[in-house]
Scaffold this active site. Structure first.
Site, mmCIF file in Angstrom:
data_model
loop_
_atom_site.group_PDB
_atom_site.id
_atom_site.type_symbol
_atom_site.label_atom_id
_atom_site.label_comp_id
_atom_site.label_asym_id
_atom_site.label_seq_id
_atom_site.Cartn_x
_atom_site.Cartn_y
_atom_site.Cartn_z
ATOM 1 N N SER A 122 0.817 -1.277 0.092
ATOM 2 C CA SER A 122 -0.058 0.142 -0.003
ATOM 3 C C SER A 122 0.818 1.206 0.013
ATOM 4 O O SER A 122 1.967 1.339 0.540
ATOM 5 C CB SER A 122 -0.740 0.130 1.415
ATOM 6 O OG SER A 122 -1.546 1.386 1.228
ATOM 7 N N THR A 170 -4.849 3.457 -7.240
ATOM 8 C CA THR A 170 -6.251 3.328 -6.570
ATOM 9 C C THR A 170 -7.126 4.582 -6.898
ATOM 10 O O THR A 170 -6.481 5.418 -6.586
ATOM 11 C CB THR A 170 -6.303 3.025 -5.159
ATOM 12 O OG1 THR A 170 -5.765 1.719 -4.915
ATOM 13 C CG2 THR A 170 -7.673 3.130 -4.383
ATOM 14 N N ARG A 179 -15.900 7.880 8.108
ATOM 15 C CA ARG A 179 -15.924 6.567 8.795
ATOM 16 C C ARG A 179 -16.288 6.742 10.278
ATOM 17 O O ARG A 179 -15.030 7.048 11.108
ATOM 18 C CB ARG A 179 -14.279 6.088 8.523
ATOM 19 C CG ARG A 179 -14.308 5.608 7.148
ATOM 20 C CD ARG A 179 -12.645 4.970 6.753
ATOM 21 N NE ARG A 179 -12.440 4.933 5.474
ATOM 22 C CZ ARG A 179 -11.240 4.568 4.996
ATOM 23 N NH1 ARG A 179 -10.571 4.384 5.576
ATOM 24 N NH2 ARG A 179 -11.271 4.477 3.729
ATOM 25 N N LYS A 269 -7.264 0.223 -10.036
ATOM 26 C CA LYS A 269 -8.066 -0.382 -8.770
ATOM 27 C C LYS A 269 -9.195 0.689 -8.299
ATOM 28 O O LYS A 269 -9.066 1.763 -7.988
ATOM 29 C CB LYS A 269 -7.300 -0.557 -7.622
ATOM 30 C CG LYS A 269 -7.846 -1.347 -6.322
ATOM 31 C CD LYS A 269 -6.966 -1.693 -5.520
ATOM 32 C CE LYS A 269 -7.418 -2.335 -4.249
ATOM 33 N NZ LYS A 269 -8.302 -1.453 -3.458
ATOM 34 N N HIS A 293 -13.623 -0.739 -2.288
ATOM 35 C CA HIS A 293 -12.670 -0.249 -1.087
ATOM 36 C C HIS A 293 -12.970 -1.180 0.038
ATOM 37 O O HIS A 293 -12.790 -0.545 1.266
ATOM 38 C CB HIS A 293 -12.718 1.176 -0.827
ATOM 39 C CG HIS A 293 -11.117 1.740 -0.664
ATOM 40 N ND1 HIS A 293 -10.466 2.222 -1.644
ATOM 41 C CD2 HIS A 293 -10.616 1.758 0.456
ATOM 42 C CE1 HIS A 293 -9.134 2.670 -1.017
ATOM 43 N NE2 HIS A 293 -9.241 2.365 0.161
ATOM 44 N N PHE A 327 -13.926 -11.710 0.600
ATOM 45 C CA PHE A 327 -13.471 -13.247 0.356
ATOM 46 C C PHE A 327 -12.822 -13.705 1.512
ATOM 47 O O PHE A 327 -12.037 -13.055 2.062
ATOM 48 C CB PHE A 327 -12.363 -13.119 -0.927
ATOM 49 C CG PHE A 327 -13.032 -12.735 -2.269
ATOM 50 C CD1 PHE A 327 -13.557 -13.681 -3.225
ATOM 51 C CD2 PHE A 327 -13.065 -11.601 -2.706
ATOM 52 C CE1 PHE A 327 -14.062 -13.663 -4.252
ATOM 53 C CE2 PHE A 327 -13.780 -11.326 -3.951
ATOM 54 C CZ PHE A 327 -14.244 -11.994 -4.788
ATOM 55 N N ARG A 348 -8.160 -7.851 4.570
ATOM 56 C CA ARG A 348 -8.217 -7.873 6.229
ATOM 57 C C ARG A 348 -7.616 -9.273 6.620
ATOM 58 O O ARG A 348 -7.342 -9.208 7.909
ATOM 59 C CB ARG A 348 -9.748 -7.598 6.476
ATOM 60 C CG ARG A 348 -10.135 -6.128 6.173
ATOM 61 C CD ARG A 348 -11.660 -6.023 6.886
ATOM 62 N NE ARG A 348 -12.135 -4.593 7.148
ATOM 63 C CZ ARG A 348 -13.051 -3.815 5.999
ATOM 64 N NH1 ARG A 348 -13.193 -4.933 4.781
ATOM 65 N NH2 ARG A 348 -13.366 -2.816 5.877
#
Length: 398
Positions: A122, A170, A179, A269, A293, A327, A348
């Site tokens: 990242s 991205t 958030r 992306k 995202h 996933f 994650r």
């Protein structure tokens, strides 16, 4: 991919005996990480509608199996951008994962390299990209675009000098998301020291000693190292928000400029529409990643699985379409492959695995998912990912 390093893999800790699937890592990570760090990883935007959709979408597909087919010789390897990868899944880019485990970016990239899968570093990372590229050749780099062309050019040049071959850009963050989860769990950008943060650390002494203090003692205060051509601000600096803003004016002309400058594989992306995928293809991008995202931007954005089949039909079967979002199982991966995805990226779960047991945790997580893919291929009656197609799926109703 280059051959894996020859030094011995770390001995698996005992906790991994309890990790039977990727789901198991999440609860274990919640118990090990300070509340703000876990909340940052686990949370999404607003009401978490997209986060939930990313998981529930897989229930809408059932498998159609074939039997009495010789599946004794199976391979889940896939080819992408001139490289052969051992599995049809890779590690998605995740910001600040060096707060989840000591030297997190190196941990994830090294585990992926050992296992022969793709890994994407990242741009919002806390370890210099040069260190990761040198340690784990073959790692991809994911960039968020700075706000002007000169800084974009300088960043692209730095990525090339570092030795990365594949650049992922991205494009789904024109502005910062809402958030609320971060506020509720005490996470902030910049990270603000205080009594609450101190308490959250004190009740997780293993993380404080093994990740935070070890990082401070060995490397100093973490900085955002790779947002620009030069070193970014420390994670506690008030300038962090300014560094990550001013992207709402960016357009496809910036992608055109990157395509002229970047000679290696270029992947866009953060797409969810057929039109944007076709535009990326027209401008010379070598592939796209369908993504909302991880539900962390526009709450209510559709799961990429909802648009996968239509995008593949539009761009053609030879154009690489990758996908991420929700996933967790080998069955999830193979449903996407059957609908035309070339590769699936997971974020994650591998972050949680790193938090639980460092590189050994990530290696274990990759092994679990690899073994699920292998078993499911056999039960589907297929010897490789290339044999899968929509005929292996049925849509469930109700």
């Amino acid at each position: 991919m280059p051959a894996p390093a020859q030094d011995a893999a770390p001995r698996p800790p005992a906790v991994l005996r309890r990790m039977l699937s990727l789901h198991d890592f999440e609860e274990a990570a919640r118990q090990r990480l300070p509340r703000p760090i876990y909340g940052y990883i686990a949370g999404a935007a607003e009401d978490n509608a997209s986060l939930r959709d990313n998981r529930s979408v897989f229930d809408g597909y059932g498998f159609v199996t074939r039997v009495l087919r010789d599946v004794s010789q199976r391979s889940q390897a896939v080819e992408l951008f001139g490289e052969r990868y051992a599995s049809p899944f890779g590690i998605a880019p995740m910001g600040i994962n060096a707060l989840s485990t000591y030297r997190g970016d190196l941990v994830l990239a090294r585990a992926a390299w050992r296992m022969g899968i793709a890994s994407v570093m990242s741009g919002t990372s806390l370890i210099p990209m040069e260190d990761v590229a040198r340690d784990s050749p073959g790692t991809w780099f994911q960039a968020y675009l700075p706000g002007d062309q000169a800084r974009i050019d300088a960043l692209v040049d730095r990525v090339e000098r570092a030795g990365f071959r594949t650049l992922v850009v991205t494009v789904d963050i024109p502005i910062s998301a809402n958030r609320e989860n971060n506020i509720r769990t005490g996470f902030s950008t910049p990270l603000k020291p205080g009594l609450r943060l101190a308490w959250d650390g004190l009740v997780r002494p293993r993380w404080v000693a093994g990740t935070f203090l070890r990082t401070l003692l060995c490397h100093g205060m973490p900085h955002f190292e790779n947002s620009f051509a030069t070193r970014g601000a420390p994670i506690v600096s008030s300038s962090v928000l300014r560094d990550f803003s001013a992207r709402d004016h960016l357009s496809w002309r910036h992608i055109e400029a990157i395509r002229r400058r970047w000679k290696g594989p270029l992947v866009i992306k953060g797409l969810l529409s057929v039109e944007d995928a076709l535009q990326a293809q027209r401008l010379g991008a070598d592939g796209v990643v369908l993504s909302n995202h991880g539900g962390r931007q526009l709450d209510g954005a559709a799961s990429p699985m909802h648009v996968l089949e239509a995008v593949v039909a539009a761009v053609g079967p030879d154009y690489p379409v990758l996908i991420d979002g929700g996933f967790r199982r080998g069955s999830d991966v193979l449903k996407a492959i059957a609908l035309g995805a070339r590769m699936v990226l997971l974020g994650r779960p591998f972050n949680y695995a790193a938090a639980v047991a460092g590189e050994a945790g990530v290696l274990h997580a990759i092994t679990l998912l690899r073994d699920e893919v292998d078993r499911n291929l056999a039960m589907l009656g297929a010897t490789g990912c290339g044999e899968l197609g929509p005929q292996h799926l049925v849509r469930r109703h109700g």
